[in-house]
Write an enzyme that holds these catalytic residues in place. Sequence first.
Site, short mmCIF file in Angstrom:
data_model
loop_
_atom_site.label_atom_id
_atom_site.label_comp_id
_atom_site.label_asym_id
_atom_site.label_seq_id
_atom_site.Cartn_x
_atom_site.Cartn_y
_atom_site.Cartn_z
N CYS A 115 2.10 8.30 -2.46
CA CYS A 115 3.00 7.24 -2.90
C CYS A 115 3.24 6.63 -4.86
O CYS A 115 3.78 6.63 -4.96
CB CYS A 115 3.19 6.32 -1.90
SG CYS A 115 3.83 6.25 -0.85
N HIS A 254 7.58 0.78 -5.98
CA HIS A 254 7.57 2.06 -4.85
C HIS A 254 8.54 1.58 -3.54
O HIS A 254 8.50 0.61 -2.97
CB HIS A 254 5.91 2.28 -4.29
CG HIS A 254 6.06 3.35 -2.91
ND1 HIS A 254 7.15 4.68 -2.95
CD2 HIS A 254 5.24 3.45 -1.90
CE1 HIS A 254 6.91 5.39 -1.61
NE2 HIS A 254 5.98 4.08 -1.09
N ASN A 284 11.45 5.42 2.72
CA ASN A 284 10.46 6.16 1.62
C ASN A 284 10.25 7.34 1.49
O ASN A 284 9.91 8.30 2.06
CB ASN A 284 8.99 5.28 2.05
CG ASN A 284 8.00 5.84 1.91
OD1 ASN A 284 7.41 6.54 -0.06
ND2 ASN A 284 6.51 4.91 1.77
N1 ACO Z 1 11.07 0.44 16.63
C1 ACO Z 1 11.57 -0.86 17.32
N2 ACO Z 1 10.34 -1.56 17.02
C2 ACO Z 1 8.96 -1.14 16.63
C3 ACO Z 1 9.10 0.51 15.43
C4 ACO Z 1 10.57 0.76 15.33
N3 ACO Z 1 10.66 1.47 14.88
N4 ACO Z 1 8.20 0.69 14.60
C5 ACO Z 1 7.36 -0.75 15.36
N5 ACO Z 1 7.91 -1.58 16.69
C6 ACO Z 1 7.12 -2.57 17.43
C7 ACO Z 1 5.41 -2.60 17.34
O1 ACO Z 1 5.14 -1.79 18.86
C8 ACO Z 1 4.83 -3.76 17.32
O2 ACO Z 1 5.73 -4.03 18.84
P1 ACO Z 1 4.80 -5.01 19.68
O3 ACO Z 1 4.40 -6.22 18.83
O4 ACO Z 1 5.38 -5.11 21.09
O5 ACO Z 1 3.29 -4.41 20.31
C9 ACO Z 1 6.17 -4.90 16.87
O6 ACO Z 1 7.44 -3.48 16.79
C10 ACO Z 1 5.25 -5.01 15.64
O7 ACO Z 1 5.10 -3.79 14.96
P2 ACO Z 1 4.33 -4.33 13.24
O8 ACO Z 1 3.83 -2.89 13.06
O9 ACO Z 1 3.42 -5.88 13.30
O10 ACO Z 1 5.66 -4.49 12.23
P3 ACO Z 1 6.02 -5.28 11.62
O11 ACO Z 1 6.55 -6.04 10.59
O12 ACO Z 1 4.21 -4.26 10.59
O13 ACO Z 1 6.66 -3.95 10.43
C11 ACO Z 1 6.34 -1.41 9.16
C12 ACO Z 1 6.01 -2.13 10.62
C13 ACO Z 1 7.25 -1.44 8.82
C14 ACO Z 1 5.37 0.35 9.54
C15 ACO Z 1 4.89 -2.22 8.17
O14 ACO Z 1 4.54 -3.10 8.48
C16 ACO Z 1 5.20 -1.35 6.91
O15 ACO Z 1 6.22 -1.40 6.46
N6 ACO Z 1 4.26 -0.91 6.37
C17 ACO Z 1 3.38 -0.41 5.34
C18 ACO Z 1 3.69 0.69 5.62
C19 ACO Z 1 4.22 1.58 4.00
O16 ACO Z 1 4.51 0.88 2.66
N7 ACO Z 1 3.83 2.90 3.95
C20 ACO Z 1 3.71 3.86 3.56
C21 ACO Z 1 2.58 4.02 2.19
S1 ACO Z 1 2.27 4.64 1.34
C22 ACO Z 1 2.42 6.84 1.14
O17 ACO Z 1 1.48 7.42 0.90
C23 ACO Z 1 3.27 7.43 1.82
#
Ligand code: ACO
Length: 335
Positions: A115, A254, A284
């Site tokens: 990204c 980003h 994203n």
């Molecule tokens: N719907 C409902 N529940 C979900 C979902 C969903 N889509 N996805 C995950 N959960 C659940 C998980 O299973 C977890 O449940 P549990 O507590 O029972 O295990 C709970 O929600 C919390 O999960 P977390 O992963 O801790 O949630 P978090 O607040 O960290 O959000 C997210 C997850 C949105 C993916 C976040 O970590 C994030 O944005 N990370 C960065 C991702 C990113 O920017 N990636 C791109 C990089 S750039 C590139 O090169 C592509």
Amino acid sequence: MPKKAIGILGTGAYAPERILTNKDLEQMVETSDEWIVSRTGIKERRIAAQGDAASDLAVRAAERAISRAGLTPSQIELIICATVTPDMMFPSTACLIQAKLGIKNAPAFDLSAGCSGFTYALAVGAQLAQEAYRYVLVVGVDVLSKITDYTDRSTCVLFGDGAGAAVLGPVPEGYGILAAELGADGGGGDLLKLPAGGSLKPASVDSVGQGEHFIKMAGNEVFKFAVRIMDRAAGAVLEKAQLAPDDVAWFVPHQANVRIIQAAAARLEVPLERFFVNVDRYGNTSAASIAIALDELARSGELHHGQNVVTVGFGAGLTWAAVALRWWERGETHG
Ligand code: ACO
């Protein structure tokens, strides 16, 4: 950094017509509109048509950028395409874009920085524009829907498809790209990757069966890294450009997660209103994200001649990148 002032002469973007909403995703995986909006800020994303590859999206964005720069494709002397979803392993998507635009002989190559790719490409393109190439086409494009597992709720709600482009070229002294800050930590490569399809694990019945041609991401780890790195990269580029956060009219971050953007704004002590945000409409889009945002900002009427802009992103690699620039509006010669 610049010996000769190089700036953005025109921008363009393209997003596929098909919209995938959070409600649609509720029908596909165990998730909810409420969870997605509150955890990411994303409401909908665009999905490319089945037959469309990265180069198809890229060409539509590039044509707009070239036209807004007041140029024709034949005047482009170098093409850099940032992508992690090339049409194929080779030839490069930049070469395919060159052919589709009918450009003859201009060197063309791809750049892989996740990204951060578009901002990396802006920095590299500006350097090369100083050396030898008058007009440089820089494209950020990704078609992540093609490598997203729509049974994995932890990733499929995040990503969308799109392309953005910018034409770099000479601008009056004092305008254009002021400084760049690029970085990488290869030790974090495992946190965000496409495990198979390369020379390490060529496509096989087994790799397909294991779902290894889909994005794998340790979302939480990437989130923590992103929050740490965004203000550090922005701070470093501001220092190089001898600017303070208050001198910047627009930060173009980003677009991965609105919480990451909010955290960056808070750490830089900049009001969120000065961060351009469109993650709600596109999700994203990886290498396209900053390019699309910059194009929307440029066309919004909110970005003015002489204003300072900082693009800042992070991505697979792990990588990070920031560019500081002073906006030059075509047709203007002074501030
Ligand atoms: N719907 C409902 N529940 C979900 C979902 C969903 N889509 N996805 C995950 N959960 C659940 C998980 O299973 C977890 O449940 P549990 O507590 O029972 O295990 C709970 O929600 C919390 O999960 P977390 O992963 O801790 O949630 P978090 O607040 O960290 O959000 C997210 C997850 C949105 C993916 C976040 O970590 C994030 O944005 N990370 C960065 C991702 C990113 O920017 N990636 C791109 C990089 S750039 C590139 O090169 C592509």
